[in-house]
Design an enzyme around this catalytic site. Structure first.
Site, short mmCIF file in Angstrom:
data_model
loop_
_atom_site.label_atom_id
_atom_site.label_comp_id
_atom_site.label_asym_id
_atom_site.label_seq_id
_atom_site.Cartn_x
_atom_site.Cartn_y
_atom_site.Cartn_z
N GLN A 51 0.85 -1.20 0.00
CA GLN A 51 0.00 0.00 0.00
C GLN A 51 0.88 1.25 0.00
OE1 GLN A 51 -3.44 -0.58 3.06
NE2 GLN A 51 -1.79 -1.94 3.65
N ASP B 44 6.05 4.84 -1.26
CA ASP B 44 7.51 5.01 -1.33
C ASP B 44 8.08 3.92 -2.23
OD1 ASP B 44 8.41 2.63 0.19
OD2 ASP B 44 7.50 3.60 1.93
N HIS C 212 -1.58 1.36 -4.25
CA HIS C 212 -2.02 2.74 -3.99
C HIS C 212 -1.23 3.77 -4.78
CE1 HIS C 212 -4.08 1.70 0.13
NE2 HIS C 212 -4.79 1.33 -0.91
N CYS D 112 -5.82 11.67 -19.91
CA CYS D 112 -5.71 10.49 -20.78
C CYS D 112 -5.37 9.21 -20.01
CB CYS D 112 -4.68 10.73 -21.88
SG CYS D 112 -2.97 10.72 -21.33
N CYS E 151 0.81 17.08 -19.86
CA CYS E 151 1.05 15.67 -20.21
C CYS E 151 1.81 15.59 -21.53
CB CYS E 151 -0.30 14.95 -20.31
SG CYS E 151 -0.16 13.26 -20.94
N GLY F 206 2.82 -4.57 8.94
CA GLY F 206 2.86 -3.12 9.17
C GLY F 206 1.71 -2.34 8.60
N SER G 176 -2.46 -1.02 9.46
CA SER G 176 -3.44 -0.90 10.54
C SER G 176 -4.76 -1.57 10.21
CB SER G 176 -3.69 0.57 10.85
OG SER G 176 -4.23 1.22 9.72
N LEU H 159 3.43 -4.00 14.77
CA LEU H 159 3.84 -3.46 16.07
C LEU H 159 2.73 -3.67 17.10
CD1 LEU H 159 6.34 -2.04 17.12
CD2 LEU H 159 5.27 0.15 16.57
N ALA I 115 8.93 -4.44 12.56
CA ALA I 115 9.13 -5.19 11.31
C ALA I 115 10.61 -5.52 11.09
CB ALA I 115 8.58 -4.39 10.13
#
Ligand code: OAD
Length: 237
Positions: free
Chosen positions: A91, A94, A109, A120, A136, A175, A177, A202, A219
């Site tokens: 999700q 990064d 995501h 487009c 674009c 990791g 929720s 956690l 983790a």
């Protein structure tokens, strides 16, 4: 838990916490007083594009100051060494999984280092600030926005993820929720198809009761141990 062949792993913000990226709902999860739910919506983008683009510009810029941690590295090791089927669904927006070397990866995501043309639909790599109204390269519309799935929008690759969940014999959540659907429902889907389910987090997540087993801790400590135990019971080639 029986020895698995086919594994689906879901990761969330908690796996990047030890790299220094704040989670969404923990301490420090607010950005200049805005809840993520108030910034990550199509309505927020329409009402205040400068604010929304600035939010993602800041998060994109912050990637330059962080590196993958032991949990990302362990999953990359699993990806490289696991002879069975494996899909890692993150999700996170990064790029720490891919920087650690993970290949069998889906960003459901979206990605900070990608841009999406709202006119487009084309997507492509992007780094640096992304001002509202950016043009674009494909269709010429001034409609390029961060390539992030906002609340109310359909996550990417859902068909592929659902298919993987239907055949998984182990589903592992790391990791997250369990506050945001459809990802929060993956554990129930996997269970309904007969998968064993494991949570590494956690603290107990909202859907903790759906997991066969919950291991609580950071983790960076839990994931390498779990990967070691899994690689020791590889399926036969
Ligand atoms: P959350 O911030 O909701 O949850 C982070 C989870 O990680 C919590 O359950 C923490 O207990 C756990 N955690 C924190 N530090 C940890 C550590 N060192 N080791 C293990 N676990 C740790 O983040 P997500 O569940 O990822 O969507 O949030 C889901 C989605 O909500 C995000 O993808 C984002 C947000 O809106 C978009 O950006 C579209």
């Amino acid at each position: 838990m029986p020895h698995p062949q086919t594994i689906v792993i879901l990761t969330g913000a908690g796996i990047s916490a030890e790299s220094g990226i704040a989670t969404f709902r923990g301490p420090g999860g607010l950005w200049e007083g805005h809840r993520v739910e108030d910034v990550c919506t199509p309505a927020a983008l329409a009402a205040d594009p400068v604010l929304v683009h600035r939010f993602y510009d800041a998060r994109r810029a912050a990637l330059g100051g962080v590196v993958p941690n032991a949990a990302h590295a362990a999953l990359a090791r699993l990806d490289a060494g696991w002879r069975g089927e494996l899909l890692i669904v993150t999700q996170n927006v990064d790029d720490l999984h891919e920087r650690a070397g993970t290949r069998r990866l889906l960003h459901m995501h979206g990605e900070l280092r990608s841009a999406l043309c709202a006119a487009c639909g084309s997507r492509g790599p992007h780094d640096g600030p992304l001002p509202p109204g950016s043009v674009c390269g494909g269709c010429g519309a001034g409609a390029v926005r961060p390539d992030i799935v906002f609340f109310g929008e359909m996550p990417y690759a859902m068909e592929r993820i659902e298919a993987a969940l239907a055949t998984a014999d182990l589903f592992v959540s790391i990791g997250t929720s369990g506050a945001v659907y459809p990802a929060a429902g993956f554990v129930q889907t996997a269970r309904a198809h007969g998968a064993a389910t494991l949570e590494l987090n956690l603290a107990r997540s909202a859907g903790s009761g759906w997991f066969d087993e919950s291991r609580l801790g950071a983790a960076g400590a839990l994931v390498p141990d779990w990967v070691d135990s899994l690689l020791a019971v590889q399926p036969l080639p």
